[in-house]
Design a protein around this motif. Structure first.
Motif, PDB file in Angstrom:
ATOM      1  N   LEU A 174      10.552  -1.168  -0.915  1.00 40.32           N
ATOM      2  CA  LEU A 174      10.343   0.242  -0.603  1.00 40.32           C
ATOM      3  C   LEU A 174      10.551   1.068  -1.862  1.00 40.32           C
ATOM      4  N   ASP A 175      10.453   2.393  -1.731  1.00 45.59           N
ATOM      5  CA  ASP A 175      10.631   3.275  -2.878  1.00 45.59           C
ATOM      6  C   ASP A 175      12.089   3.245  -3.354  1.00 45.59           C
ATOM      7  N   ASP A 176      12.276   3.392  -4.650  1.00 47.85           N
ATOM      8  CA  ASP A 176      13.631   3.571  -5.171  1.00 47.85           C
ATOM      9  C   ASP A 176      14.264   4.812  -4.535  1.00 47.85           C
ATOM     10  N   TYR A 177      15.567   4.742  -4.299  1.00 45.89           N
ATOM     11  CA  TYR A 177      16.291   5.860  -3.692  1.00 45.89           C
ATOM     12  C   TYR A 177      17.446   6.238  -4.609  1.00 45.89           C
ATOM     13  N   ILE A 178      17.445   7.501  -5.088  1.00 45.57           N
ATOM     14  CA  ILE A 178      18.492   7.985  -5.980  1.00 45.57           C
ATOM     15  C   ILE A 178      19.532   8.722  -5.145  1.00 45.57           C
ATOM     16  N   THR A 179      20.764   8.255  -5.192  1.00 51.70           N
ATOM     17  CA  THR A 179      21.831   8.844  -4.385  1.00 51.70           C
ATOM     18  C   THR A 179      22.555   9.930  -5.159  1.00 51.70           C
ATOM     19  N   GLY A 180      23.229  10.794  -4.418  1.00 51.14           N
ATOM     20  CA  GLY A 180      24.028  11.836  -5.037  1.00 51.14           C
ATOM     21  C   GLY A 180      25.276  11.303  -5.705  1.00 51.14           C
ATOM     22  N   THR A 181      25.612  10.032  -5.441  1.00 48.83           N
ATOM     23  CA  THR A 181      26.795   9.425  -6.050  1.00 48.83           C
ATOM     24  C   THR A 181      26.467   8.657  -7.321  1.00 48.83           C
ATOM     25  N   GLY A 182      25.211   8.772  -7.806  1.00 50.33           N
ATOM     26  CA  GLY A 182      24.902   8.230  -9.115  1.00 50.33           C
ATOM     27  C   GLY A 182      24.311   6.846  -9.159  1.00 50.33           C
ATOM     28  N   PHE A 183      23.640   6.410  -8.085  1.00 49.71           N
ATOM     29  CA  PHE A 183      22.978   5.107  -8.072  1.00 49.71           C
ATOM     30  C   PHE A 183      21.480   5.291  -7.833  1.00 49.71           C
ATOM     31  N   ILE A 184      20.682   4.407  -8.412  1.00 52.21           N
ATOM     32  CA  ILE A 184      19.264   4.316  -8.064  1.00 52.21           C
ATOM     33  C   ILE A 184      19.082   2.957  -7.396  1.00 52.21           C
ATOM     34  N   ILE A 185      18.789   2.995  -6.113  1.00 54.09           N
ATOM     35  CA  ILE A 185      18.763   1.800  -5.276  1.00 54.09           C
ATOM     36  C   ILE A 185      17.327   1.329  -5.089  1.00 54.09           C
ATOM     37  N   THR A 186      17.084   0.045  -5.345  1.00 54.91           N
ATOM     38  CA  THR A 186      15.796  -0.566  -5.031  1.00 54.91           C
ATOM     39  C   THR A 186      15.940  -1.349  -3.732  1.00 54.91           C
ATOM     40  N   PRO A 187      15.271  -0.927  -2.646  1.00 49.47           N
ATOM     41  CA  PRO A 187      15.357  -1.654  -1.377  1.00 49.47           C
ATOM     42  C   PRO A 187      14.314  -2.779  -1.337  1.00 49.47           C
TER      43      PRO A 187
ATOM     44  N   ASP B  57       0.824  -1.222   0.000  1.00 47.95           N
ATOM     45  CA  ASP B  57       0.000   0.000   0.000  1.00 47.95           C
ATOM     46  C   ASP B  57       0.853   1.265   0.000  1.00 47.95           C
ATOM     47  N   GLY B  58       2.064   1.189   0.589  1.00 46.80           N
ATOM     48  CA  GLY B  58       2.858   2.395   0.780  1.00 46.80           C
ATOM     49  C   GLY B  58       3.844   2.691  -0.325  1.00 46.80           C
ATOM     50  N   PHE B  59       3.926   1.830  -1.346  1.00 48.62           N
ATOM     51  CA  PHE B  59       4.926   2.019  -2.397  1.00 48.62           C
ATOM     52  C   PHE B  59       4.608   3.242  -3.245  1.00 48.62           C
ATOM     53  N   ASN B  60       5.614   4.087  -3.451  1.00 45.43           N
ATOM     54  CA  ASN B  60       5.470   5.287  -4.271  1.00 45.43           C
ATOM     55  C   ASN B  60       6.409   5.181  -5.467  1.00 45.43           C
ATOM     56  N   PRO B  61       5.872   4.995  -6.686  1.00 47.14           N
ATOM     57  CA  PRO B  61       6.741   4.827  -7.855  1.00 47.14           C
ATOM     58  C   PRO B  61       7.558   6.065  -8.196  1.00 47.14           C
ATOM     59  N   ALA B  62       7.207   7.218  -7.624  1.00 54.21           N
ATOM     60  CA  ALA B  62       7.989   8.430  -7.882  1.00 54.21           C
ATOM     61  C   ALA B  62       9.361   8.364  -7.235  1.00 54.21           C
TER      62      ALA B  62
ATOM     63  N   LEU C  54      10.964   3.250   5.444  1.00 51.67           N
ATOM     64  CA  LEU C  54      10.395   2.103   6.150  1.00 51.67           C
ATOM     65  C   LEU C  54       9.535   2.542   7.326  1.00 51.67           C
ATOM     66  N   SER C  55       9.997   3.561   8.065  1.00 49.84           N
ATOM     67  CA  SER C  55       9.233   4.072   9.195  1.00 49.84           C
ATOM     68  C   SER C  55       7.904   4.671   8.749  1.00 49.84           C
ATOM     69  N   GLU C  56       7.925   5.424   7.650  1.00 53.68           N
ATOM     70  CA  GLU C  56       6.700   6.039   7.154  1.00 53.68           C
ATOM     71  C   GLU C  56       5.689   4.977   6.708  1.00 53.68           C
ATOM     72  N   VAL C  57       6.175   3.872   6.182  1.00 53.13           N
ATOM     73  CA  VAL C  57       5.279   2.818   5.690  1.00 53.13           C
ATOM     74  C   VAL C  57       4.768   1.940   6.828  1.00 53.13           C
ATOM     75  N   LEU C  58       5.645   1.587   7.769  1.00 55.79           N
ATOM     76  CA  LEU C  58       5.260   0.620   8.800  1.00 55.79           C
ATOM     77  C   LEU C  58       4.762   1.272  10.077  1.00 55.79           C
ATOM     78  N   GLY C  59       5.097   2.535  10.317  1.00 54.68           N
ATOM     79  CA  GLY C  59       4.721   3.140  11.584  1.00 54.68           C
ATOM     80  C   GLY C  59       5.706   2.745  12.653  1.00 54.68           C
ATOM     81  N   SER C  60       5.404   3.060  13.907  1.00 55.43           N
ATOM     82  CA  SER C  60       6.379   2.896  14.989  1.00 55.43           C
ATOM     83  C   SER C  60       6.057   1.734  15.903  1.00 55.43           C
ATOM     84  N   SER C  61       5.653   0.602  15.339  1.00 54.81           N
ATOM     85  CA  SER C  61       5.481  -0.614  16.149  1.00 54.81           C
ATOM     86  C   SER C  61       6.141  -1.759  15.435  1.00 54.81           C
ATOM     87  N   SER C  62       6.684  -2.715  16.195  1.00 58.41           N
ATOM     88  CA  SER C  62       7.316  -3.882  15.595  1.00 58.41           C
ATOM     89  C   SER C  62       6.878  -5.167  16.273  1.00 58.41           C
TER      90      SER C  62
END
Length: 229
Positions: free
Chosen positions: A138-151, A28-33, A221-229
């Protein structure tokens, strides 16, 4: 502020995060942007941040290189933890930083981010792919060092036995998931990069500072899962 060091199953009355609940929240929390270093800067400082106009007017940068990491949740009876690594100091990219196991995609991965994340995890810390149950991403993360990371998020049942690759990994350790999900432990910092005071997330667990892309992915991960484990 005092850190919360305990492995807690969650606050009274708050539903515990089961595998099924985590899988549903990830879907539900995945953001393709996606998200990333530059996106955080834009969100906080806007397009008029000092130095940003000059950057945008400069020569185009190469497309980011695809990479994948595993976000390993260890399913302890007393509460989940997140398994992290500290990179060795001599590496070309992100030396000495705390990170998830992972790396760039290779031809043998055939564009499959799960295969890449599990392959890199086995190469870096000796954890076989069949020990990991994939729950989502999780959402793809684009780093300043030139990688797009899929977690890629996966769960592991202990005991977790790892054999770190001494060339890449200095240490393997775990941090309580509750600590990492708690927004009170997420701190914004800034550093000067290319003449700009660029923001980045950081979390301090005991003597270790988790920052940069790893912290940004944990904030996701925190925004998607909230603060319980």
């Amino acid at each position: 502020m005092e850190q919360r060091h305990i492995l807690s199953p969650g606050a009274p009355g708050r539903p515990r995060l089961t595998r099924e609940r985590i899988r549903a929240r990830l879907a539900d929390g995945f953001n393709p942007a996606g998200r990333g270093d530059a996106m955080l800067e834009c969100r906080l400082d806007g397009d008029d941040a000092p130095g940003r106009a000059a950057l945008m007017a400069g020569p185009p940068r190469p497309a980011p290189r695809p990479a994948a990491v595993l976000v390993p949740l260890v399913e302890h009876p007393e509460g989940m933890t997140v398994l992290l690594t500290q990179r060795t100091a001599h590496l070309a990219h992100h030396p000495g930083q705390i990170s998830f196991p992972g790396g760039r995609l290779e031809d043998a991965d055939q564009g499959d981010f799960v295969i890449a994340a599990l392959r890199e995890t086995e190469e870096e810390i000796g954890l076989p792919p069949d020990r990991v149950t994939i729950l989502g991403r999780l959402d793809d993360y684009i780093t300043g060092t030139g990688f797009i990371i899929t977690p890629v998020v996966g769960v592991i049942v202990p005991p977790v036995e790892t054999i770190a690759d001494p060339f890449e990994v200095a240490e393997v350790f775990e941090v309580p998931l509750n600590f990492l999900l708690d927004p009170q432990n997420h701190k914004l910092h800034r550093r000067v990069v290319e003449g700009r005071h660029r923001p980045f997330w950081a979390m301090t667990w005991e003597e270790r500072m988790i920052w940069g892309a790893t912290a940004g992915i944990l904030v996701n991960l925190s925004e998607v899962l909230g603060s319980s484990s």
